[in-house]
Motif scaffolding. Sequence first.
Motif, short mmCIF file in Angstrom:
data_model
loop_
_atom_site.label_atom_id
_atom_site.label_comp_id
_atom_site.label_asym_id
_atom_site.label_seq_id
_atom_site.Cartn_x
_atom_site.Cartn_y
_atom_site.Cartn_z
N ALA A 1 13.84 3.07 126.88
CA ALA A 1 13.76 4.39 126.23
C ALA A 1 12.31 4.81 126.05
O ALA A 1 11.98 6.00 126.20
N TYR A 2 11.44 3.86 125.75
CA TYR A 2 10.01 4.18 125.61
C TYR A 2 9.45 4.70 126.94
O TYR A 2 8.76 5.73 126.97
N PRO B 1 1.01 -12.35 121.76
CA PRO B 1 1.26 -12.01 123.17
C PRO B 1 0.23 -12.63 124.09
O PRO B 1 -0.93 -12.82 123.73
N ALA B 2 0.67 -12.91 125.32
CA ALA B 2 -0.23 -13.50 126.32
C ALA B 2 -1.03 -12.43 127.04
O ALA B 2 -2.14 -12.68 127.48
N ALA B 3 -0.46 -11.25 127.21
CA ALA B 3 -1.14 -10.18 127.93
C ALA B 3 -2.18 -9.50 127.05
O ALA B 3 -2.21 -9.69 125.83
N ALA B 4 -3.01 -8.66 127.68
CA ALA B 4 -4.13 -8.05 126.97
C ALA B 4 -3.80 -6.70 126.36
O ALA B 4 -4.37 -6.33 125.34
N GLU B 5 -2.91 -5.93 126.98
CA GLU B 5 -2.62 -4.59 126.49
C GLU B 5 -1.12 -4.40 126.32
O GLU B 5 -0.33 -4.75 127.20
N TRP B 6 -0.77 -3.79 125.18
CA TRP B 6 0.64 -3.66 124.83
C TRP B 6 0.95 -2.27 124.27
O TRP B 6 0.11 -1.66 123.62
N ALA B 7 2.19 -1.85 124.50
CA ALA B 7 2.74 -0.72 123.77
C ALA B 7 3.65 -1.30 122.70
O ALA B 7 4.52 -2.13 123.00
N ALA B 8 3.40 -0.92 121.46
CA ALA B 8 4.21 -1.39 120.34
C ALA B 8 5.33 -0.39 120.09
O ALA B 8 5.08 0.78 119.82
N VAL B 9 6.56 -0.85 120.19
CA VAL B 9 7.72 0.03 120.11
C VAL B 9 8.66 -0.45 119.01
O VAL B 9 8.96 -1.63 118.91
N GLY B 10 9.11 0.48 118.17
CA GLY B 10 10.12 0.13 117.18
C GLY B 10 9.68 0.31 115.74
O GLY B 10 8.49 0.40 115.43
N SER B 11 10.67 0.35 114.86
CA SER B 11 10.44 0.68 113.46
C SER B 11 9.67 -0.37 112.68
O SER B 11 9.04 -0.06 111.67
N ALA B 12 9.69 -1.63 113.12
CA ALA B 12 8.98 -2.68 112.39
C ALA B 12 7.47 -2.43 112.37
O ALA B 12 6.78 -2.83 111.43
N TRP B 13 6.96 -1.75 113.40
CA TRP B 13 5.53 -1.47 113.44
C TRP B 13 5.12 -0.45 112.39
O TRP B 13 3.96 -0.36 111.99
N LEU B 14 6.09 0.31 111.90
CA LEU B 14 5.83 1.26 110.82
C LEU B 14 6.05 0.62 109.46
O LEU B 14 5.26 0.82 108.53
N VAL C 1 1.50 3.14 120.24
CA VAL C 1 2.44 2.74 119.19
C VAL C 1 3.50 3.83 119.07
O VAL C 1 3.18 5.00 118.84
N ALA C 2 4.75 3.45 119.25
CA ALA C 2 5.87 4.40 119.18
C ALA C 2 6.92 3.84 118.24
O ALA C 2 7.79 3.06 118.64
N THR C 3 6.82 4.22 116.98
CA THR C 3 7.68 3.62 115.96
C THR C 3 9.06 4.25 115.86
O THR C 3 9.93 3.71 115.20
N ASP C 4 9.26 5.39 116.51
CA ASP C 4 10.55 6.09 116.39
C ASP C 4 11.46 5.86 117.59
O ASP C 4 12.54 6.45 117.67
#
Length: 249
Positions: free
Chosen positions: A108-109, A162-175, A191-194
């Motif tokens: 979905a992201y 995480p092992a990788a260097a760059e991430w997209a953070a997805v989900g409500s827990a990040w908020l 960062v996509a919290t919704d």
Amino acid sequence: MCGVGAVSEECWIAVDTSAHVGSIALAHQQTRVWRYLSATSSNVLLPELIDLLAEYSLKLDDITHIACNQGPGGFTGLRVGAAAMQGLSWGLKRPLFGVCALEAAAQAYVENCSEQTPASNIWVAQDARLGEAFWAQFRKTSQGWEYLQAPQLSVPDAMLSPAAAEWAAVGSAWLLYPDLKKQYEHLLVDVATDIVSHAGSILSVAQQHVLVGQHGQIGRIDLNYVRNRVAQTVSERKQVKDSLVLLKA
């Protein structure tokens, strides 16, 4: 809400009743559409699904593939969708595909990033209540989603780095857990919290699974609750209440 794109002659349907607002999806010929349900109860799910099919001159017998959310998520919501689709799969003798809610959220992201290039590494962390989060780490590949960390449940502080260097953070827990975002902000490119899973993203992931040779089962889906304990005990609730009293004293 809907999206349109070219698909095969197959007729796919997908449902997701794990969220506060459920959804259904359809993919057939040049049509690819998903929409929210008016409610998540079983007596609403099937009639609205039949109505969606009818809009495109389709009947239940035209369905060739069925998909639904297999978790992790709330017990009741997952069971409503799974039970309805298991019955439909068994009655029609059509394959049923279970899709991980966290993998569908990663999908979905990507589908939501229409105006930018999404990160290929996705860290999905959804609120699981009781101070915990459902989470997993994925990498986008030409074959679909590669699991870097399998779906699991933990308190935010116990998540694996995480092992990788760059991430997209997805989900409500990040908020809900700002310290989590602060801890890893040097790795986060977005960062996509919704973002949550929905029937459209579940359908997309199920189709990816078929392309790499996976097969559904007639009338069966294995739900992955991850959590077996869904509420605090009486003594645990009393401890929390006593702690709050002490803090206010």
